[in-house]
Design a protein around this motif. Structure first.
Motif, PDB file in Angstrom:
ATOM      1  N   GLY A 255       0.814  -1.274   0.068  1.00 48.77           N
ATOM      2  CA  GLY A 255      -0.054  -0.081  -0.129  1.00 48.77           C
ATOM      3  C   GLY A 255       0.800   1.293  -0.003  1.00 48.77           C
ATOM      4  N   ASN A 256       1.747   1.422  -0.880  1.00 51.97           N
ATOM      5  CA  ASN A 256       2.689   2.410  -0.824  1.00 51.97           C
ATOM      6  C   ASN A 256       1.776   3.557  -1.610  1.00 51.97           C
ATOM      7  N   SER A 257       0.717   3.394  -2.396  1.00 47.95           N
ATOM      8  CA  SER A 257       0.079   4.389  -3.237  1.00 47.95           C
ATOM      9  C   SER A 257       1.036   5.166  -4.182  1.00 47.95           C
ATOM     10  N   GLY A 375     -11.795   7.411   2.777  1.00 49.82           N
ATOM     11  CA  GLY A 375     -10.387   6.885   2.944  1.00 49.82           C
ATOM     12  C   GLY A 375      -9.495   6.890   1.635  1.00 49.82           C
ATOM     13  N   PRO A 376      -9.728   7.778   0.647  1.00 51.05           N
ATOM     14  CA  PRO A 376      -8.773   7.738  -0.316  1.00 51.05           C
ATOM     15  C   PRO A 376      -7.320   7.803   0.072  1.00 51.05           C
ATOM     16  N   PHE A 377      -6.670   8.038  -0.930  1.00 54.11           N
ATOM     17  CA  PHE A 377      -4.868   8.170  -0.846  1.00 54.11           C
ATOM     18  C   PHE A 377      -4.370   6.905  -0.121  1.00 54.11           C
ATOM     19  N   ARG A 378      -4.896   5.732  -0.195  1.00 55.53           N
ATOM     20  CA  ARG A 378      -4.468   4.466   0.479  1.00 55.53           C
ATOM     21  C   ARG A 378      -4.491   3.340  -0.217  1.00 55.53           C
ATOM     22  N   GLY A 379      -3.406   2.782  -0.618  1.00 56.30           N
ATOM     23  CA  GLY A 379      -3.484   1.417  -1.508  1.00 56.30           C
ATOM     24  C   GLY A 379      -3.242   1.628  -2.988  1.00 56.30           C
ATOM     25  N   PRO A 380      -3.367   0.519  -3.741  1.00 56.71           N
ATOM     26  CA  PRO A 380      -2.817   0.500  -5.228  1.00 56.71           C
ATOM     27  C   PRO A 380      -3.746   1.588  -5.820  1.00 56.71           C
ATOM     28  N   TRP A 408      -6.918   7.280  -5.393  1.00 49.57           N
ATOM     29  CA  TRP A 408      -6.026   8.266  -4.851  1.00 49.57           C
ATOM     30  C   TRP A 408      -7.018   9.843  -5.222  1.00 49.57           C
TER      31      TRP A 408
ATOM     32  N   TRP B 136      -6.058  -0.507   3.100  1.00 47.01           N
ATOM     33  CA  TRP B 136      -6.963   0.228   2.462  1.00 47.01           C
ATOM     34  C   TRP B 136      -8.227  -0.247   2.490  1.00 47.01           C
ATOM     35  N   PRO B 140     -11.677   4.437   7.224  1.00 50.33           N
ATOM     36  CA  PRO B 140     -10.436   5.450   7.370  1.00 50.33           C
ATOM     37  C   PRO B 140     -10.597   5.851   8.931  1.00 50.33           C
TER      38      PRO B 140
END
Ligand code: FAD
Ligand code: SF4
Lengths: 615, 145
Positions: A255-257, A375-380, A408, B136, B140
């Protein structure tokens, strides 16, 4: 510079297509030379990957090519060079000479490993109906092979790339799998946003051409490491391939995004992995060697060599010219560079189709604020999509598309979260705790959809060469003619309608805006639409059953030159709605098999000649 | 140079992050040095002196000032993004800022990874400090369903 006087096979290009060829041939004891235009240490040291990562961190504008420095001796396009075009004046700002009238919005990477260094890793198969676009819908052309022909090669490609997906999720619109087939790894967990949308959109139906379609959120197959499926390969299982030189890293996506432009741990597939898996005793990789001409014997039609320019340093335009010779040749330099090389050499072009039928997926982005935090900006970058409208009768009248659900936020369309900080600080004068909270609130609601819209093969969408436009080493720069036709624009219009229906259904506030000042902008039935490039260069040396209308035969071999194979997305006659690389990789496995078959046939022939001599 | 107390207090008020959080980034000194390098010691001192008497309560006034306002906003963005943003021409005209220093850029790979905006949005910098496999898929932080 190359070492041997003669190779069994000379391959041009060290991206995924060239790497698959090198791997397959070298494991059958064929002596292979890979000529790579860009920089890169052929031993693929882990440190050199970290140097790309550092370059990315320090890049002020984090576009896809940000980690991979410009190299004037093997230039590459940048999305920063795109702009609206006012014909007849071309846009010559970057590597491309874009004559328009529409802007081609994509880049690629010229460094060892090629464009998969910064691809996203979406690995969908094409639909069975995509192979029959013309007979089913009277559009484009049919493929000379079917989904079922390609099926075993899809499985090879899924093994090579290391695809994570669940078969149960992927059986839609006629997609079918070998009995008992499972992917190497289980599906990558879908994001919280995906699950939220799945629930909210479950009861939404949309219409296209008077027919109703569900809006079904489905996990997307991805070339990034997930949990191995013990049932893979009849219970043998699968061992994820980690970082090249550091196999302990990247065994799982963390999950480096930042999959585009660079996965820090190489959990995402890149072509280094395939290069590293070739048989080193049989493969020689030479970098900083730009193929400039394919040499041909005029009477026999056989290819006799690859002329290339070797440079010692990216800081100087000094080079030396060499010729690499082999029994057979493979061009794997990317759809644009392959076509350029063929045109510059005047080979393989009896059909006049080389460079033509250039396609991409113009991507229509739409973005909105949701009423809830997701919860955006997390994960692929993307873990799910909406494939329900990838196929259907409407394709007789307008382009199909697939919807990518992005994880994202508004990063791609607006540059969030940077742009959000600017807006709050400069635009609204916020600071302190209020700024911190407000930033959280607006980002948490950000959602972005991407509609990857199909294009049809069009002979006037093409890459050509022009002696007025050369690069520093005296190689041609690609000259691009590109028009978005009404068929594709009809796809934009339908996409925007569906996007509106989705956002309405979610009670989301739509912030999508398109401007004629955007590089890619078209007007259709009074509405303006802006599109981006997807990086999916397809169609410049297509396969077919007729040497008068296609460049390679169904076996991926040049119609005109019996010892020349072409590989890459250039071979694909149509683009359909799936990101093309998995299909192209499958075709490349097929090409490798066929080339090996040619070699075996030659051996039989030679053997027959020997025994004839003996008699 | 160690970032002086006044700079840290100013930064905390501007960003909405506590002193502990700011020190925790490990790049406070890097930012202070960058500011001094770009703007000169005299300008930084002047800015902090303009802040000190009013403190946090005086910030709205300071942010409305034609010179200190843009400088303070750049301090916010420095902390939030790890990057220097180009100062507007009207400000540059009044300061001894060298054009080469006023180009937009990431201060360092480390400051990129320490940008406070990532923390503010409940995420992690793209390309660094990953949250781990599958995180993810979870709701959140601070989310109540
Ligand atoms: C931002 C982005 C995201 C993408 N995401 C996806 C995705 O999610 N899914 C998907 O399916 N596809 C994706 N793609 C497309 C994918 O990257 C390409 O389809 C794929 O990399 C093509 O492989 P290739 O080996 O043909 O070409 P490349 O990967 O471009 O490799 C070609 C190689 O040949 C070398 N070369 C070029 N010219 C010469 C020459 N004259 N002499 C010697 N060597 C030469 C190049 O330096 C390079 O190493 C994406 C593309 C972009 C730009
Ligand atoms: S999310 Fe991160 S770890 Fe996973 S593939 Fe993308 S960049 Fe790599």
């Amino acid at each position: 510079m190359h070492k041997l006087e003669h190779y069994d096979v000379v391959i041009v290009g060290g991206g995924i297509a060239g790497a698959i060829m090198a791997k397959q041939l070298s494991h059958q004891q064929q002596r292979v030379l890979v000529l790579e235009a860009g920089a890169g240490d052929p031993t693929l040291p882990y440190d050199s990957y970290l140097a790309y990562l550092d370059e990315y961190y320090r890049a002020n504008i984090k576009v896809p090519n940000a980690p991979y420095p410009d190299n004037p001796n093997a230039p590459q396009p940048s999305v920063l060079d795109t702009a609206p075009i006012a014909p007849p004046v071309p846009n010559t700002a970057g590597y491309f000479v874009q004559r328009g009238p529409n802007s081609y919005g994509s880049d690629y990477t010229r460094a060892l490993g090629g464009t998969t260094l910064h691809w996203l890793g979406t690995t969908l198969r094409m639909l069975p109906e995509d192979f029959e676009l013309h007979s089913r819908y009277g559009r484009g052309v049919d493929w000379p092979i079917s989904y079922d022909d390609l099926l075993p090669y899809y499985e090879m490609a899924e093994r090579e790339i290391g695809v994570s997906a669940d078969v149960e999720d992927q059986q839609f619109l006629g997609l079918h799998f070998s009995p008992g087939y499972v992917f190497p790894m289980h599906k990558i967990p879908q994001s919280y946003l995906d699950m939220w949308l799945t629930e909210k959109l479950a009861d939404l139906q949309v219409e296209r051409d008077g027919q109703a379609y569900p809006v079904r959120v489905v996990s997307t197959p991805q070339g990034r490491n997930g949990m191995p499926n013990p049932a893979y390969n009849n219970g043998e299982g699968y061992v994820p391939v980690g970082a090249v030189g550091r196999p302990d890293l990247g065994q799982r996506c963390q999950g480096n995004s930042s999959c585009v432009p660079i996965c820090p741990v190489q959990a995402k597939y890149n072509a280094w992995k395939t290069l590293a898996a070739a048989n080193p005793a049989y493969v020689e990789v030479q970098t900083q060697c730009v193929a400039s001409r394919v040499l041909v014997d005029g009477s026999s039609g056989y290819i006799t060599g690859i002329e290339y320019k070797h440079y010692d340093s990216q800081n100087s335009g000094a080079y030396t010219t060499h010729v690499a010779r082999g029994t057979r040749y493979v061009l794997a330099a990317h759809a644009i560079e392959n076509a350029k090389l063929l045109l510059a050499s005047n080979v393989a072009n009896r059909s006049g189709q080389v460079g033509r039928n250039l396609m991409d997926h113009p991507v229509l982005l739409t973005w909105a604020l949701l009423p809830e935090a997701t919860g955006p900006f997390r994960g692929p970058g993307s873990t799910s999509g909406i494939p329900s409208l990838r196929g259907g009768e409407f394709r007789a009248n307008g382009a199909a598309w697939r919807v990518e659900i992005d994880n994202w936020g508004w990063n791609w369309p607006t540059g969030a979260p940077y742009s959000s900080v600017d807006q709050l600080v400069d635009g609204e004068g916020r600071y302190g705790a209020d700024l911190r909270q407000r930033l959280n609130a607006i980002i948490q609601g950000q959602v972005r959809l991407g509609f990857l819209v199909e294009q049809l093969p069009d002979p006037f969408n093409r890459v050509t060469i022009d002696p007025d436009y050369m690069d520093r080493l005296g190689n041609y720069r690609p000259v691009i003619d590109y028009t978005i036709t009404d068929y594709t624009s009809a796809g934009f219009a339908a996409a925007k309608q569906v996007s509106d229906a989705i956002y309405d259904h979610l009670w989301a506030t739509d912030y999508t805006s398109y401007s004629p000042a955007d590089a890619g902008h078209v007007t259709y039935r009074g509405q303006g639409y802006s599109y981006r490039g997807a990086g999916h260069y397809v169609g410049t040396h297509r396969m077919g059953t007729d040497p008068d209308t296609s460049v390679v035969d169904p076996r991926q071999r040049s119609w005109d030159h019996p010892n020349l194979y072409l590989v890459g997305c250039g071979n694909m006659p149509t683009i359909a709605t799936s990101n093309p690389t998995l299909t192209m990789a499958a075709l490349t496995f097929w090409a490798a098999r066929n080339l090996l078959e040619d070699i075996a046939a030659d051996k039989v022939l030679a053997g027959a000649e020997l025994s004839a001599l003996a008699e | 140079m160690p970032a002086p107390t006044a700079f840290m207090a100013f930064s905390s008020a501007l960003t909405g992050f506590s002193l502990v959080e700011l020190f925790g980034t490990g790049v406070a000194d890097t930012y202070y040095d960058a500011l001094v390098h770009i703007l000169s010691q005299a300008t930084v001192d002047e800015l902090l002196a303009a802040y000190e008497p009013g403190g946090e309560a005086g910030l709205p006034r300071l942010l409305a000032h034609p010179l200190y306002g843009p400088l303070a906003r750049n301090v916010i963005k420095l902390w939030y993004t790890g990057s220097w943003e180009q100062l507007p021409p009207a400000v540059v005209l009044r300061l001894p800022v060298a054009p080469v220093d006023n180009v937009p850029r990431v201060i360092s790979a480390e400051t990129y990874l320490e940008g406070l905006m990532w923390k503010a949005i409940g995420a992690h910098p793209m390309g660094g400090k990953p949250l781990g496999y599958g995180v993810w898929a979870e709701a959140p932080a601070g989310h109540t369903h």
